[in-house]
Design a protein around this motif. Structure first.
Motif, PDB file in Angstrom:
ATOM      1  N   GLY A   1       0.815  -1.211   0.000  1.00  0.00           N
ATOM      2  CA  GLY A   1       0.000   0.000   0.000  1.00  0.00           C
ATOM      3  C   GLY A   1       0.846   1.257   0.000  1.00  0.00           C
ATOM      4  N   GLN A   2       1.839   1.294   0.882  1.00  0.00           N
ATOM      5  CA  GLN A   2       2.702   2.476   0.963  1.00  0.00           C
ATOM      6  C   GLN A   2       3.546   2.656  -0.291  1.00  0.00           C
ATOM      7  N   ALA A   3       3.810   1.559  -0.998  1.00  0.00           N
ATOM      8  CA  ALA A   3       4.585   1.644  -2.245  1.00  0.00           C
ATOM      9  C   ALA A   3       3.717   2.037  -3.435  1.00  0.00           C
ATOM     10  N   GLY A   4       2.430   2.242  -3.196  1.00  0.00           N
ATOM     11  CA  GLY A   4       1.539   2.696  -4.259  1.00  0.00           C
ATOM     12  C   GLY A   4       1.121   1.609  -5.224  1.00  0.00           C
ATOM     13  N   LEU A   5       1.100   0.345  -4.765  1.00  0.00           N
ATOM     14  CA  LEU A   5       0.768  -0.769  -5.644  1.00  0.00           C
ATOM     15  C   LEU A   5      -0.647  -1.306  -5.443  1.00  0.00           C
ATOM     16  N   LEU A   6      -1.445  -0.615  -4.610  1.00  0.00           N
ATOM     17  CA  LEU A   6      -2.805  -1.086  -4.354  1.00  0.00           C
ATOM     18  C   LEU A   6      -3.864  -0.093  -4.832  1.00  0.00           C
ATOM     19  N   PHE A   7      -3.497   0.785  -5.760  1.00  0.00           N
ATOM     20  CA  PHE A   7      -4.448   1.783  -6.271  1.00  0.00           C
ATOM     21  C   PHE A   7      -5.478   1.157  -7.211  1.00  0.00           C
ATOM     22  N   ASN A   8      -5.032   0.230  -8.060  1.00  0.00           N
ATOM     23  CA  ASN A   8      -5.908  -0.321  -9.091  1.00  0.00           C
ATOM     24  C   ASN A   8      -6.873  -1.358  -8.534  1.00  0.00           C
ATOM     25  N   SER A   9      -7.788  -1.798  -9.384  1.00  0.00           N
ATOM     26  CA  SER A   9      -8.682  -2.902  -9.039  1.00  0.00           C
ATOM     27  C   SER A   9      -8.134  -4.173  -9.659  1.00  0.00           C
ATOM     28  N   CYS A  10      -8.401  -5.298  -9.005  1.00  0.00           N
ATOM     29  CA  CYS A  10      -7.875  -6.562  -9.513  1.00  0.00           C
ATOM     30  C   CYS A  10      -8.783  -7.690  -9.033  1.00  0.00           C
ATOM     31  N   GLU A  11      -9.115  -8.625  -9.950  1.00  0.00           N
ATOM     32  CA  GLU A  11      -9.968  -9.757  -9.587  1.00  0.00           C
ATOM     33  C   GLU A  11      -9.127 -10.832  -8.910  1.00  0.00           C
ATOM     34  N   SER A  12      -8.750 -10.546  -7.694  1.00  0.00           N
ATOM     35  CA  SER A  12      -7.919 -11.467  -6.916  1.00  0.00           C
ATOM     36  C   SER A  12      -8.310 -11.337  -5.448  1.00  0.00           C
ATOM     37  N   VAL A  13      -8.593 -12.469  -4.834  1.00  0.00           N
ATOM     38  CA  VAL A  13      -8.970 -12.465  -3.415  1.00  0.00           C
ATOM     39  C   VAL A  13      -7.817 -11.904  -2.594  1.00  0.00           C
ATOM     40  N   TYR A  14      -6.595 -12.334  -2.928  1.00  0.00           N
ATOM     41  CA  TYR A  14      -5.396 -11.861  -2.214  1.00  0.00           C
ATOM     42  C   TYR A  14      -5.277 -10.339  -2.325  1.00  0.00           C
ATOM     43  N   PHE A  15      -5.430  -9.806  -3.531  1.00  0.00           N
ATOM     44  CA  PHE A  15      -5.330  -8.367  -3.733  1.00  0.00           C
ATOM     45  C   PHE A  15      -6.386  -7.627  -2.919  1.00  0.00           C
ATOM     46  N   GLU A  16      -7.637  -8.118  -2.979  1.00  0.00           N
ATOM     47  CA  GLU A  16      -8.719  -7.461  -2.248  1.00  0.00           C
ATOM     48  C   GLU A  16      -8.480  -7.504  -0.745  1.00  0.00           C
ATOM     49  N   ASN A  17      -7.939  -8.626  -0.248  1.00  0.00           N
ATOM     50  CA  ASN A  17      -7.615  -8.722   1.188  1.00  0.00           C
ATOM     51  C   ASN A  17      -6.552  -7.693   1.577  1.00  0.00           C
ATOM     52  N   LEU A  18      -5.523  -7.555   0.729  1.00  0.00           N
ATOM     53  CA  LEU A  18      -4.469  -6.566   0.989  1.00  0.00           C
ATOM     54  C   LEU A  18      -5.050  -5.153   0.990  1.00  0.00           C
ATOM     55  N   LYS A  19      -5.860  -4.889  -0.011  1.00  0.00           N
ATOM     56  CA  LYS A  19      -6.418  -3.546  -0.148  1.00  0.00           C
ATOM     57  C   LYS A  19      -7.321  -3.193   1.031  1.00  0.00           C
ATOM     58  N   ARG A  20      -8.143  -4.163   1.454  1.00  0.00           N
ATOM     59  CA  ARG A  20      -9.042  -3.930   2.584  1.00  0.00           C
ATOM     60  C   ARG A  20      -8.229  -3.714   3.877  1.00  0.00           C
ATOM     61  N   GLU A  21      -7.197  -4.547   4.046  1.00  0.00           N
ATOM     62  CA  GLU A  21      -6.336  -4.428   5.229  1.00  0.00           C
ATOM     63  C   GLU A  21      -5.588  -3.101   5.226  1.00  0.00           C
ATOM     64  N   TYR A  22      -5.167  -2.685   4.042  1.00  0.00           N
ATOM     65  CA  TYR A  22      -4.414  -1.426   3.952  1.00  0.00           C
ATOM     66  C   TYR A  22      -5.305  -0.226   4.273  1.00  0.00           C
ATOM     67  N   GLU A  23      -6.539  -0.257   3.822  1.00  0.00           N
ATOM     68  CA  GLU A  23      -7.459   0.842   4.117  1.00  0.00           C
ATOM     69  C   GLU A  23      -7.647   0.992   5.627  1.00  0.00           C
ATOM     70  N   TYR A  24      -7.684  -0.151   6.312  1.00  0.00           N
ATOM     71  CA  TYR A  24      -7.799  -0.136   7.784  1.00  0.00           C
ATOM     72  C   TYR A  24      -6.533   0.455   8.411  1.00  0.00           C
ATOM     73  N   LEU A  25      -5.359   0.003   7.943  1.00  0.00           N
ATOM     74  CA  LEU A  25      -4.076   0.486   8.484  1.00  0.00           C
ATOM     75  C   LEU A  25      -3.876   1.964   8.178  1.00  0.00           C
ATOM     76  N   LYS A  26      -4.333   2.367   7.019  1.00  0.00           N
ATOM     77  CA  LYS A  26      -4.180   3.753   6.594  1.00  0.00           C
ATOM     78  C   LYS A  26      -4.890   4.694   7.567  1.00  0.00           C
ATOM     79  N   ILE A  27      -6.073   4.283   7.999  1.00  0.00           N
ATOM     80  CA  ILE A  27      -6.837   5.098   8.951  1.00  0.00           C
ATOM     81  C   ILE A  27      -6.221   5.004  10.348  1.00  0.00           C
TER      82      ILE A  27
END
Length: 423
Positions: free
Chosen positions: A224-250
């Motif tokens: 997330g901090q490296a700017g690699l979670l901006f896009n959308s991707c049909e991947s459970v792993y990606f969505e888990n990372l993105k959801r977790e990052y949104e939580y950490l970001k806050i």
């Protein structure tokens, strides 16, 4: 005639000392040429010169022409009041002290061997050469070359140490945080080094400590901090990372680096930023107090064991989030660990030993001498000049030689260049 050549000739007394006289026919005997001054003020300090049987102690100033004294406005600078001898190539005007007495002037034009001038012309000839001394370097005494390369290696370490000092200030002297930042930069290699440095300094290292027990959270933070979670991707792993990052970001009030700073272009798949970040996550997920471990290890084999790690399971079948690939364990290679040793670990340990007031760096040298020589265009061209390398110790020194001396035409400050001229 160049002034720096006159400095060199004076420093090493490459002129005839027999019947040496000033331009007014006063006999001169050089007892000590003085200490070469690379800062403001006279060119040589604490010189000792006998002029007409009178011993003088003071400074020596060197110019191509006597009139350069006035061109440089030395007559208004009190730093030049203690000049006892003005050494020039060509005398064209008298130079006076405040007391209106003439400063003795030595015109070297008639005292320098033509061989010295020929050597200089040959060394700095405009013929296209990779380095000025490429035809002579293999003929220089091996002991002199080895001794000079050792000094160059430590000079290179000092330069890296200065950069580490900047990171120490940035992290409030937190050695663990410094190690993380340096590792991140080097995991990014040349293409992504700056972007990875920006990512590693975009949040406090204490967050890495807090999340280290959870690989998912640590990967979410890094990607997330490296700017690699901006896009959308049909991947459970990606969505888990993105959801977790949104939580950490806050939670930690994070601001990621800009999208597009991290690059994939012109990289081999194993060096993709996704792979390198996952490997970096593995390192900090596996080890607590990594700096302490790094400091304690003394053998290269133990370092290889420490870095015997790979990626998380997802990256064993992917190089990017979007495309699946053939399964492979993407472990850190020994060659990559060697780069970490050369560019991060040894410079950091060197800086740490310095901070403790220690001056014995033999254990560091022993390790770098075990690392295989680097392979790049500079080292290959030195080999073409018959300068072989048997370890990273020598290749690092040769890189310092080429970048800081040869490329800058600083032959008169290089022990090899000096030897070519003196011979």
């Amino acid at each position: 005639m160049k002034e720096n050549l006159l400095h060199f000739i004076w420093k090493f007394q490459l002129f005839s000392n027999k019947k040496l006289q000033t331009v007014t026919s006063e006999n001169i005997q050089v007892v000590a040429t003085g200490l070469h001054n690379f800062n403001t003020g006279p060119d040589f300090s604490n010189a000792k010169i006998i002029i007409n049987n009178q011993l003088w102690a003071g400074n020596v100033e060197i110019h191509v022409k006597s009139s350069d004294w006035y061109l440089h406005a030395h007559e208004t600078d009190e730093n030049y009041d203690a000049v006892i001898l003005h050494v020039v190539w060509e005398h064209d005007v008298d130079v006076f002290r405040k007391s209106n007495t003439v400063i003795p002037t030595l015109a070297l034009k008639n005292y320098i061997s033509t061989q010295v001038l020929d050597n200089y012309q040959a060394l700095f000839s405009k013929n296209k050469k990779w380095i000025n001394c490429e035809n002579e370097i293999s003929l220089i005494d091996d002991f002199l070359v080895s001794h000079w390369l050792e000094r160059l290696y430590f000079e290179r370490l000092e330069e890296k140490s200065a950069k580490i000092q900047e990171v120490l200030k940035l992290t409030n002297n937190n050695w663990e945080a410094v190690l993380f930042v340096l590792f991140a930069k080097n995991f990014g290699l040349k293409i992504n080094g700056e972007a990875f440095f920006n990512f590693a300094t975009s949040f406090d290292f204490s967050i890495v400590r807090k999340l280290s027990t959870s690989r998912l959270q640590l990967e979410a933070l890094f990607f997330g901090q490296a700017g690699l979670l901006f896009n959308s991707c049909e991947s459970v792993y990606f969505e888990n990372l993105k959801r977790e990052y949104e939580y950490l970001k806050i939670k930690f009030k994070l601001t990621s680096i800009s999208k597009g700073q991290v690059h994939f272009f012109r990289l081999r798949p194993n060096n993709f930023p996704t792979i390198r970040l996952s490997q970096l996550v593995s390192l900090y997920h596996l080890y607590q107090n990594l700096f302490s471990k790094i400091i304690e290890i003394e053998t290269i084999e133990d370092y290889y064991s420490l870095f015997d790690l790979g990626t998380s399971a997802f990256w064993e079948t992917h190089y990017t989030f979007e495309t699946e690939s053939k399964k492979s364990a993407k472990k850190l290679s020994k060659a990559f660990v060697d780069l970490l040793l050369i560019n991060t670990i040894i410079p950091l340990k060197f800086k740490h030993l310095q901070s403790l007031g220690k001056t014995d760096f033999s254990s560091l040298i022993a390790i770098v001498e075990e690392i295989k020589p680097e392979k790049n265009s500079i080292i290959s061209k030195f080999e073409a000049c018959k300068i072989k390398s048997d370890s990273a110790f020598k290749t690092q020194a040769l890189l310092q030689l080429k970048n800081n001396y040869c490329s800058k035409q600083l032959c008169l400050q290089c022990e090899i260049g000096k030897e070519v001229l003196k011979n």
